[in-house]
Write an enzyme that holds these catalytic residues in place. Structure first.
Site, PDB file in Angstrom:
ATOM      1  N   ASP A 154      -9.200   4.843  -2.875  1.00 15.42           N
ATOM      2  CA  ASP A 154      -8.106   5.304  -3.732  1.00 15.42           C
ATOM      3  C   ASP A 154      -8.700   5.840  -5.032  1.00 15.42           C
ATOM      4  OD1 ASP A 154      -8.898   3.057  -5.131  1.00 15.42           O
ATOM      5  OD2 ASP A 154      -6.912   2.123  -5.208  1.00 15.42           O
ATOM      6  N   TYR A 198      -6.242   6.721   4.115  1.00 16.57           N
ATOM      7  CA  TYR A 198      -6.413   5.662   3.118  1.00 16.57           C
ATOM      8  C   TYR A 198      -5.636   4.400   3.509  1.00 16.57           C
ATOM      9  CZ  TYR A 198      -5.530   2.661  -0.757  1.00 16.57           C
ATOM     10  OH  TYR A 198      -5.396   1.518  -1.508  1.00 16.57           O
ATOM     11  N   GLU A 231       0.828  -1.208   0.000  1.00 15.68           N
ATOM     12  CA  GLU A 231       0.000   0.000   0.000  1.00 15.68           C
ATOM     13  C   GLU A 231       0.866   1.263   0.000  1.00 15.68           C
ATOM     14  OE1 GLU A 231      -3.033   0.353  -0.597  1.00 15.68           O
ATOM     15  OE2 GLU A 231      -3.649  -1.734  -0.527  1.00 15.68           O
TER      16      GLU A 231
END
Length: 386
Positions: free
Chosen positions: A151, A133, A50
């Site tokens: 995203d 996020y 990520e």
């Protein structure tokens, strides 16, 4: 009446989630950080992927992810690494603050959390470099918590599903609220990855494959003929242009003078050829000659090295000089941050893309005779920061 309407909306949201998960079970992308069906996700792999995938494509990340995993197979190994090693391995991916935060986060997890990542969004959010996020993505994918990462892919899918016509970035709050209503209690991590895959492979920015979409019947953007145009975005202004000068000093043994940039700021902790400040305005590159790192017969090379960062475009004039083996940088060049690197060490050095272009420009110029060099200027190299 209101209860019946709310129940209908809930059924619609559950139907969308179910259809997306069923599609994912058939069509999911096989990615090295994803657990196979029946396997427990590895939080370290999920977190690493990520961080790497922020502002970067899966295609660009795959080889670098494999390199990181081979060198540092777990968070403890990454925590033991030197920052310079991590920056060098990251070179070329861009957005180098991510690499510094990656290293700081690994150390905090190893030293303060016993090598285990916090399992909820709130705990993850406290780690260095972990924003809303990333915290939501890791909580959902690695630990199965009901969290909603949004995203760019998910943002686009949701904007089209609900026909959100407010322009981005103002629409972000509305899109997030819609996304949260879709997230199921069961398999929230798979649902997040399914929405990412849907955006990456079907609901693409241009020419979405609506005929293959598992939720086409529920997509308001498709029904209203708006799908390809959404999400609407506020038009961006032109990037400002900054200019500067950079200096490539080469010793007889081929070693090149480099300098470590300050940890804070753009390209922090990375290596550079000593440079002037980058300033807006037409005279930026011409004012740079006074920033030469040592006394030498500096030759300004024809052409410019160009590079586009997120918020500005850069044009660098390149000066080249061949210096003696005992050449030392001036005090103003901060010699404590300078080092000489031989050619064989450059490939593995923590050099950002723009500085690799500078070196290529200077070294290629050194192979051309002065007469030939005067007769042709090298093409301008353009490349967006990764």
């Amino acid at each position: 009446m209101q209860r019946r309407a709310a129940a209908r909306v809930q059924r619609e949201e559950a139907r969308i989630a179910s259809a997306v998960l069923a599609w994912y079970d058939r069509e999911r992308r096989r990615l090295p950080w994803r657990a196979e069906h029946g396997e427990a996700p590895d939080p370290y792999r999920v977190w690493l992927s990520e961080i790497m995938l922020q502002q970067t494509t899966v295609k660009a990340v795959l080889p670098r992810y494999d390199l990181f995993l081979r060198r540092w197979p777990d968070v403890a190994a990454l925590a033991r690494a030197e920052l310079g090693e991590v920056l060098a391995a990251w070179a070329g991916l861009g957005y180098y603050a991510r690499a510094r935060n990656l290293h700081a986060c690994a150390r905090e997890v190893a030293e303060r959390h016993g090598g285990k990542f916090p399992e909820d969004k709130a705990g993850l959010r406290k780690l260095p470099g972990v924003g809303d996020y990333t915290a939501a993505a890791v909580a959902a994918i690695a630990f199965g918590k009901r969290a909603t990462p949004v995203d760019g892919n998910i943002e686009r899918v949701v904007a089209r599903l609900f026909a959100v016509t407010t322009q981005l970035p103002a629409a972000k709050t509305e899109i997030r609220a819609f996304a949260e209503t879709l997230t199921p209690d069961d398999r929230p991590g798979d649902f997040a990855q399914a929405m990412m895959d849907l955006g990456a492979t079907i609901c693409t920015p241009r020419r979405p494959a609506c005929g293959l979409c598992p939720v086409r019947a529920d997509c308001r953007g498709y029904v209203e003929g708006l799908a390809e145009a959404l999400p609407y975005r506020l038009a961006r202004g032109e990037r400002p242009v900054r200019r500067g000068a950079t200096f490539v000093a080469i010793r007889p043994d081929g070693a090149v003078l480099l300098r470590e940039r300050p940890l804070r700021g753009l390209l922090g902790g990375m290596l550079e050829t000593p440079s002037s400040p980058w300033a807006e305005g037409p005279g930026g590159s011409n004012r740079g000659s006074g920033h030469a790192p040592l006394k030498a017969d500096w030759q300004k090379l024809p052409g410019l090295v160009e590079h586009t960062f997120t918020h500005f475009h850069l044009e660098l004039s390149v000066y080249r000089a061949e210096v003696g083996q005992d050449a030392q940088p001036k005090r103003a060049a901060e010699p404590e941050r300078c080092l000489w690197l031989k050619p064989r060490a450059l490939a593995g050095a923590a050099l950002p893309s723009v500085m690799r272009k500078v070196l290529l420009h200077a070294l290629e110029a050194g192979r051309v005779s002065p007469a030939a060099r005067a007769s042709r200027a090298p093409p301008r190299a353009r490349r967006r920061s990764a």
